[in-house]
Design an enzyme around this catalytic site. Structure first.
Site, PDB file in Angstrom:
ATOM      1  N   SER A 122       0.821  -1.210   0.000  1.00 26.39           N
ATOM      2  CA  SER A 122       0.000   0.000   0.000  1.00 26.39           C
ATOM      3  C   SER A 122       0.854   1.258   0.000  1.00 26.39           C
ATOM      4  O   SER A 122       0.324   2.362  -0.062  1.00 26.39           O
ATOM      5  CB  SER A 122      -0.918   0.009   1.232  1.00 26.39           C
ATOM      6  OG  SER A 122      -0.156  -0.058   2.421  1.00 26.39           O
ATOM      7  N   HIS A 143      -1.869  -3.259  -5.989  1.00 28.71           N
ATOM      8  CA  HIS A 143      -2.412  -2.890  -4.688  1.00 28.71           C
ATOM      9  C   HIS A 143      -3.897  -3.188  -4.643  1.00 28.71           C
ATOM     10  O   HIS A 143      -4.710  -2.488  -5.239  1.00 28.71           O
ATOM     11  CB  HIS A 143      -2.157  -1.404  -4.409  1.00 28.71           C
ATOM     12  CG  HIS A 143      -2.718  -0.944  -3.104  1.00 28.71           C
ATOM     13  ND1 HIS A 143      -3.191   0.332  -2.895  1.00 28.71           N
ATOM     14  CD2 HIS A 143      -2.897  -1.592  -1.913  1.00 28.71           C
ATOM     15  CE1 HIS A 143      -3.626   0.441  -1.663  1.00 28.71           C
ATOM     16  NE2 HIS A 143      -3.459  -0.711  -1.047  1.00 28.71           N
ATOM     17  N   GLU A 155      -4.923  -1.075  -7.880  1.00 32.49           N
ATOM     18  CA  GLU A 155      -3.971  -0.126  -8.439  1.00 32.49           C
ATOM     19  C   GLU A 155      -2.803  -0.922  -9.012  1.00 32.49           C
ATOM     20  O   GLU A 155      -2.153  -1.673  -8.293  1.00 32.49           O
ATOM     21  CB  GLU A 155      -3.463   0.840  -7.364  1.00 32.49           C
ATOM     22  CG  GLU A 155      -4.498   1.839  -6.893  1.00 32.49           C
ATOM     23  CD  GLU A 155      -3.967   2.747  -5.792  1.00 32.49           C
ATOM     24  OE1 GLU A 155      -4.183   3.959  -5.877  1.00 32.49           O
ATOM     25  OE2 GLU A 155      -3.331   2.221  -4.850  1.00 32.49           O
ATOM     26  N   ASN A 193      -4.545   6.101  -1.581  1.00 34.48           N
ATOM     27  CA  ASN A 193      -4.137   6.335  -0.191  1.00 34.48           C
ATOM     28  C   ASN A 193      -3.563   7.726   0.027  1.00 34.48           C
ATOM     29  O   ASN A 193      -3.555   8.231   1.147  1.00 34.48           O
ATOM     30  CB  ASN A 193      -3.125   5.277   0.258  1.00 34.48           C
ATOM     31  CG  ASN A 193      -3.809   4.021   0.761  1.00 34.48           C
ATOM     32  OD1 ASN A 193      -5.010   4.038   1.037  1.00 34.48           O
ATOM     33  ND2 ASN A 193      -3.071   2.940   0.866  1.00 34.48           N
TER      34      ASN A 193
END
Length: 687
Positions: A122, A143, A155, A193
């Site tokens: 992440s 991800h 991702e 994120n």
């Protein structure tokens, strides 16, 4: 599924993330090898998968057979050698560079040269993990978002040394297990994120500054972002230490703005959840929303400036990965781009390390909302691939999408190098019909003529697909409904995979298929089967479409491009040519003979077929709009003897009357709310 038998994938790490990734892959037909250090850990992973699948049985998502087949596709072992010939290995171990690096160093010695390594990180730089291997060109980030068996977003993060072939193969395998992949730059926090972490930390900042209590901040955030859980509730669910870890990392790698407040560190030291109690003070909502909007707008804009992700993928990340109703750039449009710019300016002036993005400044100067690109074009081997790229809405057609589709088609037609044009959808769907919200809005504002104009334009474009000098091919590799099935039918050929399907749900919405679905199906397979599929709304799987001669080629997904190139090379053909309808469809034809349709519209069972089928069919029709069924019956009967162009005009003539019925509004609103519509007009004797 035949298409996946030749591919082998592996997952390292049998914890919650790794087991979830393996489960999703196996659910979608991939054969997966799940590896962990000990047999105990491996069996724990299998237990996690089994429990999750069994919960799916209880909720009616899976059958017992689905579960047994999925589990049979997972091979669990503590032997890394089992991954030797894998095409792709996804690592999902502890979020620590050294731990992950050691795993890849070990795999690098075991796996074939062809094997692609993907890390489910992440936040760790992909380039740093690639250094642990001798194959940086075959190293990439994938991800996944929690829960990976349920959340569609992945991702995909190449580093500078990742090869184009590795990216394409990774995206292909992502599609195979029904993931919506967005390609993002190897950067801190990647795309989602980066702004989500600041959504959390700036909520803590508001609490720390005494702006409001946790209950008020959560309530304001839920209202402002149209989400189900506020930031503090989210941290309690996902883990407060994770929020601290991410924000510390972002603070080190990007700027001090991303660093955590001391209050977050204290909360982690206490080892307690946030206290969500307290009175909600709505007078503070505007201040809270303004601050959080400014945060998200500034961070999302900065990452677009830096080339981390496009505005479209930034929004997709929020809507698919975080389940926000609107993405950051859609939110900017909602509050007004100039107002959004002012919010960001204010925060930029007061907080060190907070960027004022150029993309927002320039858009505010224009005084226009952001525009989103939903259609992409790529030419490969003289074939133009037009991709409807709106996976967050299952590629539904609205005026913006249709306009962009038309421009892309014109571009492909004018390109002298292009010999064929393939139309496909991004994500798990081909095209899930027209955007129902557009229809509702037009009805409620007494602008049904806009619905008619939209439909006419769609017809004109679809007819161009059908009559183009360049062979047009629909790539039916996922769900299609309504307007999506009609788009596929309008193309000169259809290449379908085993995931492909068609369906016409309109009668259950109080309307009829208005973009040629009845018309072209009638020309393919006759009026009886057309009525069967359009009246009932039954899904038509790709196998049946091939048997009926509607699909040109049925292939494994990996063979799609080759099939398209072969069709184009073979040249034009009559898609409506004579064909023999298999005897397995004979009973459905009989069920919808003229006499039986008349009986069913009067609430009587059809005759000459099995009693079980007769009762089931009548029950299905009893939940449909009677006005829609009667209109469809009349249209199909008349279209049988009409040309395509004549049939189109007949369909268009009936749109105003059908959209003005009470049934139409009832059906369309009900389906947007996930409810079964209750029509005032029903089959006689079935009300």
């Amino acid at each position: 599924m035949k298409m996946t038998n030749s591919l082998k994938v592996g997952v390292i790490g049998a914890g919650n993330m790794g087991s979830g990734i393996a489960q999703k892959m196996a659910q979608e037909g991939l054969y997966v090898t799940l590896v962990d250090v000990t047999e105990k850990q491996v069996q724990r992973g299998i237990s996690i998968i089994s429990n999750t699948l069994n919960e799916g049985i209880e909720r009616g998502i899976f059958s017992a057979n689905d579960v047994s087949e999925t589990l049979a596709r997972v091979h669990a072992t503590s032997d890394y050698e089992a991954l030797k010939d894998a095409d792709l290995v996804v690592e999902a171990v502890f979020e620590d560079e050294k731990v992950k690096g050691e795993v890849f160093a070990k795999l690098d010695k075991i796996c074939d040269e062809k094997t692609i390594f993907a890390t489910n990180t992440s936040g760790i730089y992909i380039r740093d993990l690639a250094k642990y291997t001798n194959r940086p060109d075959k190293f990439i980030g994938m991800h996944y978002f929690y829960h990976p068996a349920k959340n569609r977003l992945v991702e995909v993060i190449p580093h500078e040394g990742t090869s184009k072939e590795t990216i394409e193969t990774t995206l292909f395998i992502g599609k195979l297990h029904n993931k919506t992949c967005i390609v993002v730059k190897d950067s801190p926090g990647f795309a989602v994120n980066r702004y989500f972490s600041t959504f959390l930390t700036e909520s803590i900042y508001l609490l720390d500054q005494g702006v409001a209590n946790t209950a008020t901040i959560d309530a304001a955030a839920k209202q402002g972002f149209e989400i189900g859980m506020g930031p503090f509730e989210l941290m309690n669910v996902t883990g407060i230490p994770i929020a601290l870890h991410v924000s510390e990392y972002m603070g080190q790698e990007v700027s001090e703005f991303y660093s955590p407040a001391d209050l977050l560190r204290k909360q982690v030291e206490l080892k307690q959840d946030w206290d969500l109690s307290g009175e909600i003070d709505e007078s503070k909502f505007q201040t809270i929303k303004r601050h959080l909007y400014a945060t998200i707008f500034g961070v999302a804009g900065a990452q677009v400036d830096e080339g981390v992700a496009s505005i479209e993928d930034t929004d997709r990340g929020a809507k698919i990965g975080l389940r926000w109703n609107l993405g950051p750039f859609e939110l900017m449009n909602k509050v007004g781009v100039q107002e959004a710019c002012e919010m960001v300016k204010e925060l930029n002036a007061s907080r060190s390390g907070f960027h004022f993005p150029e993309v927002l400044r320039k858009q505010a100067e224009k005084g226009l909302p952001f525009e989103f690109k939903y259609v992409d074009v790529e030419v490969k081997n003289d074939i133009a691939y037009i991709t409807i790229n709106r996976p967050e809405a299952m590629n539904a057609l609205n005026p913006v999408v249709v306009n962009q589709l038309e421009k892309a088609f014109e571009e492909a037609e004018k390109d002298p190098k292009v010999k064929g044009i393939a139309i496909q959808g991004a994500g798990k769907a081909f095209v899930a019909g027209a955007d129902i919200k557009h229809f509702i809005e037009c009805i409620q504002t007494n602008q049904v003529d806009k619905n008619v104009a939209f439909t006419r334009k769609g017809h004109e474009l679809f007819r161009r697909f059908e009559m183009s000098e360049k062979l047009t091919i629909a790539v039916l590799d996922g769900l299609s409904l309504g307007g999506g099935s009609e788009l596929a039918l309008a193309c000169q050929a259809i290449v379908a995979t085993h995931q492909g399907s068609m369906g016409f749900p309109e009668s259950g919405l109080g309307i009829y298929p208005g973009l040629g679905g009845m018309l072209r199906t009638n020309h393919h397979i006759g009026k009886e089967l057309t009525k069967y599929y359009t009246f009932t709304g039954k899904t038509i799987p790709a196998k049946a479409l091939k048997e009926l001669g509607i699909v040109t080629e049925l292939v494994d997904m990996k063979d799609t491009q080759a099939a398209i190139e072969k069709i184009v090379a073979n040249g034009k053909f009559n898609k409506y040519g004579e064909r023999d309808i298999p005897s397995s469809f004979e009973e459905f034809k009989q069920a919808f003979s003229d006499e039986n349709v008349k009986r069913m519209l009067n609430g009587e069972k059809p005759e000459g077929i099995r009693n079980e089928l007769a009762e089931k069919t009548l029950k299905i029709l009893s939940n449909k709009g009677l006005i829609a069924l009667e209109t469809m019956n009349d249209l199909i009967n008349k279209q049988t003897d009409l040309s395509i162009d004549e049939g189109i005009e007949l369909e268009l003539d009936g749109l105003v009357p059908i959209f003005k019925t009470e049934d139409a509004l009832t059906g369309l609103i009900a389906v947007t709310n996930g409810k079964q519509p209750v029509f005032k007009t029903k089959l006689v004797g079935r009300a």
